[in-house]
Design an enzyme around this catalytic site. Structure first.
Site, PDB file in Angstrom:
ATOM      1  N   CYS A   1      44.782  48.754  35.900  1.00  0.00           N
ATOM      2  CA  CYS A   1      43.606  48.223  36.612  1.00  0.00           C
ATOM      3  C   CYS A   1      42.460  49.233  36.633  1.00  0.00           C
ATOM      4  CB  CYS A   1      43.970  47.844  38.043  1.00  0.00           C
ATOM      5  SG  CYS A   1      45.196  46.533  38.134  1.00  0.00           S
TER       6      CYS A   1
ATOM      7  N   HIS B   1      38.952  38.611  35.282  1.00  0.00           N
ATOM      8  CA  HIS B   1      39.760  37.514  35.806  1.00  0.00           C
ATOM      9  C   HIS B   1      38.943  36.227  35.924  1.00  0.00           C
ATOM     10  CE1 HIS B   1      42.955  40.289  37.021  1.00  0.00           C
ATOM     11  NE2 HIS B   1      42.045  41.058  37.585  1.00  0.00           N
TER      12      HIS B   1
ATOM     13  N   ASP C   1      29.483  35.210  39.149  1.00  0.00           N
ATOM     14  CA  ASP C   1      29.981  34.596  37.919  1.00  0.00           C
ATOM     15  C   ASP C   1      29.401  35.267  36.673  1.00  0.00           C
ATOM     16  OD1 ASP C   1      31.482  32.721  36.492  1.00  0.00           O
ATOM     17  OD2 ASP C   1      29.729  31.437  36.224  1.00  0.00           O
ATOM     18  N   HIS C   2      30.299  35.599  35.729  1.00  0.00           N
ATOM     19  CA  HIS C   2      29.911  36.296  34.501  1.00  0.00           C
ATOM     20  C   HIS C   2      29.209  37.606  34.813  1.00  0.00           C
ATOM     21  CE1 HIS C   2      31.092  32.498  32.703  1.00  0.00           C
ATOM     22  NE2 HIS C   2      31.125  33.109  31.539  1.00  0.00           N
TER      23      HIS C   2
ATOM     24  N   GLU D   1      42.856  36.048  42.569  1.00  0.00           N
ATOM     25  CA  GLU D   1      42.503  36.896  41.426  1.00  0.00           C
ATOM     26  C   GLU D   1      43.246  36.397  40.185  1.00  0.00           C
ATOM     27  OE1 GLU D   1      41.846  41.394  41.738  1.00  0.00           O
ATOM     28  OE2 GLU D   1      43.834  41.242  40.863  1.00  0.00           O
TER      29      GLU D   1
END
Lengths: 140, 140, 140, 140, 140, 140
Positions: free
Chosen positions: D35, D43, D81-82, D130
């Site tokens: 990680c 994710h 997002d993105h 996640e």
């Protein structure tokens, strides 16, 4: 009218083990690992039966999915659900209780009976999930 | 910092039957139906373990989910996966192999060990799916 | 013995619309958008019924999930499945056909009957999915 | 009328890494393992926002789920997002990019605005996945 | 470069009934059971559109899935979502509102337009779920 | 014995972006939108590997799914999980990090090694989910 593939999903819960009686206990454990556990283990199996054919203009159906569900339950699920695949299921006697063998036996049961409940439909595929991550498909 | 609930999902595959040895075969079948099948049946069990606590500022974690996964696998999954819940599992001896009893026994195993891998975390809930449609939850 | 929460998931398919007869057509469209479509739309509803109680030592069960399933199907699913929630369902007459109202009416039906099939169990929660992304929960 | 809990599920796709800048590279790898990968990983996050309240008799709604969806997308999803949670998101600066920290920051954004779109509703819970197997819940 | 099959999943919610106007009410109920309910019922339909082609070296795409999603929503979803398949949908007039007929009509709409948004892509399959357990596939 | 198709599902989490270095920043944003975000985004990828063959009578297996899982993890997942597809993965260098390109590269890795762990099995299909709604399939 074109060919449409119509599917119905059913499920059953069963116990089994993978054990070759011609082998020693050691070889069974070596090959099958925990799947050879003497006292069995089990799964929630999901099964998808796919029939192909041309829709009947009067119903819009390739096959009546209620009739298909009833057929699958009577001829397959009732033989397997809450059973031990190695011990309780006549058509699995003397066979390894693998998904590959099971799906081929289910095919033999369903393939001849589909035409009795559908004018144009024929069995196309059986998909059998042992777990959400392990599954097999058979097309005859 | 507030309390956050952190969950990890694991799974195991096991055989069992529901059978009360103090009852006749007839009464077992009457009460448990096909779940009392002599030769067992089985399931893919899913288990969600939830720990509550305040996140550690240095890691942002209530609990390290890799450590939690390792703990669950070692102390619970390895005792249950590819086993027969009635025969192979010491902590289920002399108990009905129901999900209710199983989830309470798993709680007894995990509850004392969670604090060893998390400064602030404590076990909050165990959710056990026997099938996608039948499941139990236990909060201690 | 502690308290265990036991859940059963069922489903039904129904038509409905969101339409307040005290409002103009324009106001209904403004508030409900396509959900007010005159000729209805519909959903596959999933419903999870949760009962809490202490397991019976003789069965290991808080409630027999087969009996619970039978009860839900007889008293709820048979009233709703393949029906129009606004037109065909007596207990939804004169109410907005929202999930919030539906879940509260289902509670009224199930809450008194659960004790008839379980010694210690009482209704704890009903969770109703209109879609996988929109759902409601009611705890009485 | 009773209290009903109403939920909406949204999703976003983001990159992140778990890395404490006060620690050596070695300690980061020791604690966070893969990680901590320098060049990030990512994710598909699922997020369920739950609002509690009494249904409005005129609409049958605790909250208009279309308005709730629009609010979540504008105030939360469009920020995440993105995006890279460590680099691109102002409200995650100087914090470990864990789900625990993220869910608490999302709460701070949504909690004050829910009452603006619902007469009786208040934010009850945010659940953040996640992965399908690792998730957190926050109740304020 | 080889052929790659690229898929996009969309959904819509609609009402319908199965009813052949050339038959008596009794025959409709006999054949279609509760699916013939006068006042309709409905479903959350999921639809997967698959395009086959060779990836464009400049983008790595067979087809831009955002453009495909926009196309499906404009030409198909907007005609079906929150509608009554028997009453509100011009291309289903005078046809049984079965999934088989619906998937063939959707094919006719999408098949000619895919090449307008992809250099090499052509429509390969449409998969339409009426429920998670009942679904159809059409390959033209 | 007939041909059976056997599948195993695995997953990995990775960061990527869609960015053509021969284009201007403006053109990249125009074509790829938020997928071109400079600082990356990411996904939980699911991958299903399907092998076709005739079952071995001694095991009932086309391929040992534990061996297949180990092979996929060693040769594919360990190269991709918690990595950046554009930066960290040698076999994706100088290629657009699209699912189409990724699935064809994974094929090249797995196709030659399947016969080493199965007498009759050969690689049939790789299905790669970038999200539950966007996925690709490759058959060689």
């Amino acid at each position: 009218m074109g060919i449409v593939y119509v599917s119905r999903k059913e499920h059953f819960n069963a116990a089994h083990k993978l054990y070759n009686p011609n082998w020693t206990e050691e070889k069974n454990v070596e090959v099958f690992g925990p799947c050879a556990n003497t006292n069995w283990h089990g799964h929630n199996f999901d099964m998808i039966v796919t029939v192909k054919g041309t829709p009947d203009p009067e119903t819009g159906f390739v096959i009546d999915l209620k009739k298909l569900s009833t057929l699958i339950r009577r001829d397959v699920i009732d033989q397997l659900d809450h059973k031990n695949l190695n011990v309780d299921v006549p058509f699995m006697q003397d066979k390894m209780a693998s998904c590959e063998n099971l799906v081929m036996e289910i095919w033999k049961i369903l393939q001849p009976t589909i035409p009795k409940i559908s004018k144009t439909g024929e069995l196309y595929c059986i998909k059998l999930y042992e777990t959400p991550r392990n599954f097999v498909e058979y097309f005859g």
